[in-house]
Design an enzyme around this catalytic site. Structure first.
Site, PDB file in Angstrom:
ATOM      1  N   LYS A 142       0.863  -1.193   0.000  1.00  0.00           N
ATOM      2  CA  LYS A 142       0.000   0.000   0.000  1.00  0.00           C
ATOM      3  C   LYS A 142       0.886   1.225   0.000  1.00  0.00           C
ATOM      4  O   LYS A 142       2.036   1.167   0.436  1.00  0.00           O
ATOM      5  CB  LYS A 142      -0.868   0.014   1.271  1.00  0.00           C
ATOM      6  CG  LYS A 142      -2.116   0.855   1.145  1.00  0.00           C
ATOM      7  CD  LYS A 142      -3.211   0.103   0.438  1.00  0.00           C
ATOM      8  CE  LYS A 142      -4.413   0.970   0.186  1.00  0.00           C
ATOM      9  NZ  LYS A 142      -5.569   0.151  -0.247  1.00  0.00           N
ATOM     10  N   ASP A 182      -7.047   4.327  -4.428  1.00  0.00           N
ATOM     11  CA  ASP A 182      -7.690   4.205  -3.117  1.00  0.00           C
ATOM     12  C   ASP A 182      -8.277   5.597  -2.866  1.00  0.00           C
ATOM     13  O   ASP A 182      -8.512   6.342  -3.834  1.00  0.00           O
ATOM     14  CB  ASP A 182      -6.670   3.777  -2.037  1.00  0.00           C
ATOM     15  CG  ASP A 182      -7.339   3.330  -0.730  1.00  0.00           C
ATOM     16  OD1 ASP A 182      -7.783   2.173  -0.654  1.00  0.00           O
ATOM     17  OD2 ASP A 182      -7.445   4.132   0.217  1.00  0.00           O
TER      18      ASP A 182
HETATM   19  P1  NDP Z   1     -12.900   7.898  -2.745  1.00  0.00           P
HETATM   20  O1  NDP Z   1     -11.825   8.901  -2.556  1.00  0.00           O
HETATM   21  O2  NDP Z   1     -13.463   7.676  -4.088  1.00  0.00           O
HETATM   22  O3  NDP Z   1     -14.117   8.207  -1.763  1.00  0.00           O
HETATM   23  C1  NDP Z   1     -13.922   8.284  -0.392  1.00  0.00           C
HETATM   24  C2  NDP Z   1     -15.254   8.651   0.248  1.00  0.00           C
HETATM   25  O4  NDP Z   1     -15.122   8.509   1.663  1.00  0.00           O
HETATM   26  C3  NDP Z   1     -15.646  10.094   0.007  1.00  0.00           C
HETATM   27  O5  NDP Z   1     -17.028  10.199   0.023  1.00  0.00           O
HETATM   28  C4  NDP Z   1     -15.012  10.801   1.197  1.00  0.00           C
HETATM   29  O6  NDP Z   1     -15.605  12.035   1.528  1.00  0.00           O
HETATM   30  C5  NDP Z   1     -15.244   9.795   2.287  1.00  0.00           C
HETATM   31  N1  NDP Z   1     -14.184   9.955   3.290  1.00  0.00           N
HETATM   32  C6  NDP Z   1     -12.854   9.790   3.113  1.00  0.00           C
HETATM   33  N2  NDP Z   1     -12.174  10.054   4.223  1.00  0.00           N
HETATM   34  C7  NDP Z   1     -13.100  10.413   5.129  1.00  0.00           C
HETATM   35  C8  NDP Z   1     -13.030  10.799   6.472  1.00  0.00           C
HETATM   36  N3  NDP Z   1     -11.848  10.870   7.134  1.00  0.00           N
HETATM   37  N4  NDP Z   1     -14.207  11.098   7.108  1.00  0.00           N
HETATM   38  C9  NDP Z   1     -15.395  11.003   6.442  1.00  0.00           C
HETATM   39  N5  NDP Z   1     -15.520  10.636   5.167  1.00  0.00           N
HETATM   40  C10 NDP Z   1     -14.396  10.348   4.521  1.00  0.00           C
HETATM   41  O7  NDP Z   1     -12.304   6.529  -2.138  1.00  0.00           O
HETATM   42  P2  NDP Z   1     -12.814   5.038  -2.375  1.00  0.00           P
HETATM   43  O8  NDP Z   1     -14.284   5.017  -2.566  1.00  0.00           O
HETATM   44  O9  NDP Z   1     -11.930   4.426  -3.383  1.00  0.00           O
HETATM   45  O10 NDP Z   1     -12.432   4.360  -0.969  1.00  0.00           O
HETATM   46  C11 NDP Z   1     -13.358   4.268   0.104  1.00  0.00           C
HETATM   47  C12 NDP Z   1     -12.911   3.185   1.058  1.00  0.00           C
HETATM   48  O11 NDP Z   1     -12.885   1.939   0.368  1.00  0.00           O
HETATM   49  C13 NDP Z   1     -11.521   3.343   1.657  1.00  0.00           C
HETATM   50  O12 NDP Z   1     -11.506   2.791   2.954  1.00  0.00           O
HETATM   51  C14 NDP Z   1     -10.660   2.490   0.745  1.00  0.00           C
HETATM   52  O13 NDP Z   1      -9.469   2.074   1.392  1.00  0.00           O
HETATM   53  C15 NDP Z   1     -11.591   1.338   0.509  1.00  0.00           C
HETATM   54  N6  NDP Z   1     -11.342   0.508  -0.672  1.00  0.00           N
HETATM   55  C16 NDP Z   1     -11.226   1.056  -1.902  1.00  0.00           C
HETATM   56  C17 NDP Z   1     -11.021   0.250  -3.003  1.00  0.00           C
HETATM   57  C18 NDP Z   1     -10.977   0.790  -4.389  1.00  0.00           C
HETATM   58  O14 NDP Z   1     -10.882  -0.009  -5.313  1.00  0.00           O
HETATM   59  N7  NDP Z   1     -11.074   2.093  -4.601  1.00  0.00           N
HETATM   60  C19 NDP Z   1     -10.861  -1.203  -2.856  1.00  0.00           C
HETATM   61  C20 NDP Z   1     -11.085  -1.690  -1.514  1.00  0.00           C
HETATM   62  C21 NDP Z   1     -11.296  -0.845  -0.474  1.00  0.00           C
HETATM   63  P3  NDP Z   1     -14.791  13.393   1.239  1.00  0.00           P
HETATM   64  O15 NDP Z   1     -14.798  13.533  -0.243  1.00  0.00           O
HETATM   65  O16 NDP Z   1     -15.558  14.448   1.945  1.00  0.00           O
HETATM   66  O17 NDP Z   1     -13.416  13.193   1.810  1.00  0.00           O
HETATM   67  O1  2IT Z   2      -7.925  -1.517  -0.639  1.00  0.00           O
HETATM   68  C1  2IT Z   2      -7.886  -2.016  -1.788  1.00  0.00           C
HETATM   69  O2  2IT Z   2      -8.035  -3.222  -1.979  1.00  0.00           O
HETATM   70  C2  2IT Z   2      -7.671  -1.115  -2.923  1.00  0.00           C
HETATM   71  N1  2IT Z   2      -7.588   0.099  -2.727  1.00  0.00           N
HETATM   72  C3  2IT Z   2      -7.530  -1.670  -4.306  1.00  0.00           C
HETATM   73  C4  2IT Z   2      -6.129  -2.143  -4.545  1.00  0.00           C
HETATM   74  C5  2IT Z   2      -5.802  -2.555  -5.953  1.00  0.00           C
HETATM   75  O3  2IT Z   2      -4.622  -2.828  -6.165  1.00  0.00           O
HETATM   76  O4  2IT Z   2      -6.671  -2.620  -6.822  1.00  0.00           O
END
Ligand code: NDP
Ligand code: 2IT
Length: 466
Positions: A142, A182
């Site tokens: 990561k 992420d």
């Molecule tokens: P994005 O940046 O697309 O979206 C993040 C969302 O979460 C936004 O709505 C953001 O609001 C909110 N958020 C982030 N930080 C905070 C905080 N400290 N307090 C409140 N709200 C918060 O990210 P993703 O959708 O990609 O990721 C979301 C989660 O999913 C994370 O935990 C990530 O690690 C996990 N994840 C992502 C994957 C992927 O493929 N993208 C895969 C597996 C897990 P704001 O815009 O106001 O910050």
């Molecule tokens: O938390 C996760 O699994 C991710 N942000 C996706 C990682 C990836 O390599 O697609």
């Protein structure tokens, strides 16, 4: 280590292994001072491993747990860049290459002001076991930066990404380490990062990053995969209890990549999604979230969730963060999908959800549920899908992107989605059967940790002391 009555074995069972694990955990805390999220992630895994060590003393002899808690390599570097006004900024970049036992290091990059070494290590540690569960050949890693993309122009984002990659490029490669997105890193950022990698190395090495654009090596379904996968996993958990998502009321947090596509798939399966949120607050839409409008506000305009409420109509309630002393989890529902960030769902929230009748909770985000909240769900008999299992669809589809890159092929949406669905079914099945094998039927936390750990441990044993 204080025992979790639900995930830890009875005090009499595995006493020696429990003592060894306690000592090991104390050592992790001592050697990684102040990294609280990393401690939490390690604790969640270690407290389920005593029965494995009891059954398999060769793993303890080979010090597998000690070794897997220590990253193979940790990189921290300076990222200088200039804003549009010409002012100079300095951020910190990270890449923690945690485990290459099963394949090249694989995991996303997070750009958020809260990013520090402890956050990157918690995410990297989780990623090892998540990636193992996919059944595909990917190790765990990561990275990211404490850079805050909010309010920055495209040109600023590009300059930041170029500076970040100017250091990162020497550490990554399609057979070495393959970053993706992420929080704060999506298609736009991956494009700028890939462009700079290509320029520096003079190689169009598609497999070095995943989440690329469809026209230049990206895979169909990667954008949707984490959210879709999380909902497919939820459907599997419900199916195991003779139920389904059809007709369910669903509460989702976040409004980023994971949340948007969790909402889309939940709606496709006949559920009504009532909420979504960002760090400024949450909206409650009793008619069901209007996904086209949400995508317009969040993906096209990069706006705030309050704008959704304004545009959607008077029936929508917007609650500012911290207002009314309540959170999105106060909305009664059948299914809750935390898809924003770590520790966003607390014990109080869990109690409110249970009181509201929640049947299933699946973590779209990484570690969004506090340990106390997990306990509340498990004691109430709520089906609880931990992130390692429930959100593995994203990284699994990244691995499918790597497959397509390696064979210079490009699969259809239908074929890729079918693979994703198969992988999520496989993950559910292996968590469920492992939990049963260890005498904890229905406990997906135990199942995911042990199933993931055994795959990594077996590879480490076979590969010797490295
Ligand atoms: P994005 O940046 O697309 O979206 C993040 C969302 O979460 C936004 O709505 C953001 O609001 C909110 N958020 C982030 N930080 C905070 C905080 N400290 N307090 C409140 N709200 C918060 O990210 P993703 O959708 O990609 O990721 C979301 C989660 O999913 C994370 O935990 C990530 O690690 C996990 N994840 C992502 C994957 C992927 O493929 N993208 C895969 C597996 C897990 P704001 O815009 O106001 O910050
Ligand atoms: O938390 C996760 O699994 C991710 N942000 C996706 C990682 C990836 O390599 O697609």
């Amino acid at each position: 280590m204080p025992a979790n009555p639900h995930t830890a074995p009875s005090p009499q069972a595995h006493q020696a292994e429990n003592r060894a694990i306690e000592a090991l955990y104390a050592d992790v805390v001592r050697r990684n001072r102040g990294e609280t999220e990393f401690h939490q992630a390690v604790h969640e895994v270690l407290e389920t491993l005593a029965p494995v060590l009891a059954r398999r003393p060769e793993l303890a002899d080979a010090r597998i747990v000690e070794r897997v808690c220590e990253p193979e390599r940790q990189l921290m570097f300076r990222v200088p860049w200039t804003d549009d006004a010409g002012a100079i900024h300095v951020n910190r970049g990270f890449r923690v290459e945690f485990s290459s036992a099963l394949g090249p290091y694989k995991g996303g990059l997070r750009f958020h002001p809260s990013v520090d070494l402890g956050i990157v290590k918690f995410l990297g540690f989780e990623q090892i076991f998540k990636n193992a569960l996919t059944g595909l050949s990917i190790g765990g890693g990561k990275g990211g930066s404490d850079f805050d993309p909010k309010g920055r122009s495209d040109a600023e984002i590009m300059r930041f990404c170029q500076s970040f990659m100017t250091e990162l490029y020497r550490h990554i490669g399609e057979h070495t380490d393959v970053p993706a997105g992420d929080i704060g890193v999506g298609g736009r950022e991956i494009g700028y990062l890939f462009g700079q990698y290509k320029r520096i190395t003079n190689r169009h090495e598609s497999g070095v990053l995943t989440g690329k654009g469809l026209g230049w090596g990206g895979a169909r379904v990667r954008t949707e995969a984490t959210g879709y996968g999380c909902v497919l996993f939820t459907e599997e958990m419900l199916r195991a209890r003779g139920e389904s998502l059809d007709g369910c009321r669903v509460v989702v947090s976040g409004s980023g990549n994971v949340a948007v596509y969790a909402i889309e798939k939940a709606q496709q399966l006949g559920a009504t999604v009532l909420t979504c949120s960002d760090s400024s607050g949450y909206v409650v839409d009793e008619k069901g979230i209007d996904l086209d409008l949400l995508k317009e506000v969040k993906e096209v305009r990069r706006g705030r969730i309050a704008e959704y409420a304004e545009l959607r109509g008077a029936h929508v309630r917007f609650v500012a963060a911290g207002a009314e002393g309540s959170s999105v989890w106060s909305v009664p529902c059948d299914v809750a999908l935390p898809c924003a960030t770590q520790n966003e769902l607390t014990e109080t929230d869990a109690v409110a959800l249970v009181r509201g009748g929640v049947k299933a909770v699946a973590e779209g985000a990484n570690m969004p549920t506090t340990p106390e909240a997990v306990r509340v769900f498990q004691e109430a008999g709520v089906a609880f899908g931990p992130g390692k299992a429930a959100n593995a669809g994203g990284v699994a589809t990244s691995a499918l992107e790597m497959q397509q890159n390696a064979s210079r092929d490009s699969w259809t949406f239908a074929r890729t989605e079918e693979r994703l669905a198969g992988i999520m079914r496989h993950i559910h099945e292996s968590c469920a059967t492992t939990a049963e094998r260890y005498g904890r039927p229905g406990n997906y936390v135990v199942g995911a940790n042990i199933a993931g750990f055994e795959l990594v441990a077996d590879a480490m044993l076979a590969q010797g002391l490295v």
